[in-house]
Design an enzyme around this catalytic site. Sequence first.
Site, short mmCIF file in Angstrom:
data_model
loop_
_atom_site.label_atom_id
_atom_site.label_comp_id
_atom_site.label_asym_id
_atom_site.label_seq_id
_atom_site.Cartn_x
_atom_site.Cartn_y
_atom_site.Cartn_z
CD GLU A 1 -2.98 -1.06 2.24
OE1 GLU A 1 -2.98 0.04 3.00
OE2 GLU A 1 -3.98 -1.77 2.19
CD GLU B 1 -3.36 -5.89 3.95
OE1 GLU B 1 -4.22 -4.88 4.56
OE2 GLU B 1 -2.16 -5.70 4.20
C1 FCB Z 1 -4.43 -1.96 5.49
C2 FCB Z 1 -2.94 -2.29 6.06
C3 FCB Z 1 -2.77 -3.31 7.29
C4 FCB Z 1 -4.16 -2.96 8.20
C5 FCB Z 1 -5.26 -3.21 7.55
C6 FCB Z 1 -6.40 -3.06 8.39
O1 FCB Z 1 -4.40 -0.95 4.84
O2 FCB Z 1 -2.00 -2.89 5.00
O3 FCB Z 1 -1.78 -3.18 7.74
O4 FCB Z 1 -3.73 -1.89 8.79
O5 FCB Z 1 -5.36 -1.92 6.60
#
Ligand code: FCB
Length: 787
Positions: A159, A360
């Site tokens: 990210e 994620e």
């Molecule tokens: C994402 C991050 C991770 C965590 C989630 C909830 O943006 O990559 O580290 O904080 O959100």
Amino acid sequence: MRTALFPEGFVWGVSTSAFQIEGATDRDGRGPSIWDAFAGGGYGDPACDHYERHPEDVRLMRDLGLAAYRFSVSWPRVLPGGHGHVNGPGLDFYDRLVDELLQAGIAPYATLYHWDLPQAMQDAGGWTARDTAHRFADYAQVVYDRLGDRVDTWFTFNEPWVAAFLGHASGVHAPGLRSAADAFVSAHHMLLAHGLGLEALRARGAAKAGVVLNLSPVLTPAQLGDMSSGIPEEDAEAVARIDALHNRQFLEPVLRGRYPAELLPLIEKAAGLGHIHDGDLDLIGRPIDLLGVNYYTPIAVQAQPSAPADPAFPGSEGVLFCSVPTAVTAMGWPIMPSGLSLLLRRLAEEYPETELMITENGADFEDVVTADGIHDVDRISFVEEHLRALRTSIDEGARVRGYLLWSLLDCVEWADGYRRKFGIVHVDFTTQRRLLKDSALWYRDVIARNGLGAERPKRPTLETVAARAGVSRATVSRVVNGEARVSPDVRAAVLRAVQELGYVPNAAARSLVTRRTDSVALVLSVPRHGGEALTSAVVQYVTSVLEGAGKQITLMLADTAESHRRIIRHVEARQVDGVVLVPPDGPDTLTERLARTGVPVVLLGKPAIASLVPHVDVDNAGGARAATRHLLDRGRRRISAVCGPMDLVAVQDRLAGHLATLHEDGLRPMVALAGLDSESGAAAARELLSGGQTRPLVDAVFATSDELAIGVMEAARERGLGVPEDLAVVGFGDIHAASCTTPALTTVRVPAADQALALARLLLSRLDGRHTSPVVLPTRLVVRATT
Ligand code: FCB
């Protein structure tokens, strides 16, 4: 619901990151990172003490049947000063972890940068310094040299948007800077570091390498309401700009070797373009094997010329970030699985050659530890719904190779600390005891089955309860959350429905309440001549009552079709809890459109078409009856009405009351139509008064407004008629001028302040979820000299 199995070989896993779980920030030679400096030393301790407890965590993962584990390597643990001295014990830790994973049959996926830059690098300029990108490539080599023989999937960055813009523009993440220029420059250097790191990994033989981006579909409030609707023309530029800033700023350089055209002017304005060197984009755009997609929630925006830029989106002037009208997680992130499908469809269309992995996806919900476990149904529903969306996207052709849930463990959620619970495994931060939540057991079954089973028993929803109790969803939500502001009978009805249906409140029920904005829109249509006094009373009293009740008032003028659209979008996006509407005098479509948003609306005046929207009105017919009866009592028998404009519901009601009263006494009605102002009243009266030789055919006029009555008196004067001897006149409204005429006008008083107050109270009742019916206030005949 149907079973949804995934393609053979689909990879099921979880993701974590170093700073969020490892703890041990000062052990075995680890150097400080920007997060230690930003949040304070010790903030990252103990976290999940994964540094010590990794064997136990790997066992947990094995028991869940995970095929892959995405972790991040801490740069300051490996290179405490950012470059130069390699910290052996730090590398040893990852070495052991990888071995344990492999022994457990779990594929290790390594992310090289998940936001924990060595503080020493920050001191040398951090990501605003080009050199940091080169140091990153060196660090990538060091890690690869140690783990590359066993790790075959590598991600350079996690990210970069968050690291660049939350870290350098809005400053809510480390290093906490607030400079648009620094943010754009950092973003470019992170992209460059990705390119250089990728090159280093490839040169040493990495099997699979890519990058992880946080991507969100950018939608308008209208699209949120109806996914099939297109982007409204006036919002197209705003949507494209935010999409460029958030998504394409990274997608395009990595996958196409270029910046989006509309982004370059924004970068140039904030930071110049000097930091983008020739050849950078070629390097950044080298092919990757895998794009990691982190999806949590969509972004909603609309054009709003006066909106200032959002600090996290430099260059977003004129764009309003809207809230999304749906249930949210405890983090406040709107839950929208269809956003994942939209995103994947778009990636499949625009970058068909790219292999994808959901790296994620997951949710923060408050967990309750009970004697028999943690029944985190909300988290299960969240993941299940996203998996269904994902399955559909794969059917449609999205090349998604795996799903990594965020996260294995409850951990340190960056600036939000330890209170966020994203884990499928609960961690007691005092004892470090791990406890599988229901979601972990459920995920284990999903993995074993390679997908979702058939229907789980359907639970009654908030909607079902609301329908059974005959109240709104928000009211049910208030009752189940034990809020005091609900009347006893409503509470009883809701609780009865809850019991009968066996309803278990979920996140939607809880979040609806917490989503109150405490703002109310006061929407004013431009009043026709004569309505200003009432409108200003409404502004004055509605504002003071609602502000007294802790609401913020947003005044919105509904004067053009465009303003109507904006108002609807504002309300649809749930930027307000309720709406007070002063509708236009003529045809009105705004009322019904607002009512359809589901946000409580109250209306001034009876609507032309019967509506369920509660309104405040005055007893127009009753006032007209009283006025007409008064004329009859004074011995008048030849009474004419001067009335208009006839498209006004209030005027129709006044005329109806007048006619009914004449009818009771068997008298013949006479009606002269007029418009709004005194001139048109005079014109209508001249006609009436012209008949008859010595005395006119009428001996009294009931005018449906004071303005018209004043015109009638003018016409009487012209004809040399005495008021009231020859002609009695009654008006309606009791405007200020009525008492100043000669002689002073008898009229029907319409209470302006009372209407405004009633309107405000009606809205407050609606916001409290109480049943509301129209309010009709009495009018009063004020007898003066004209009768
Ligand atoms: C994402 C991050 C991770 C965590 C989630 C909830 O943006 O990559 O580290 O904080 O959100």
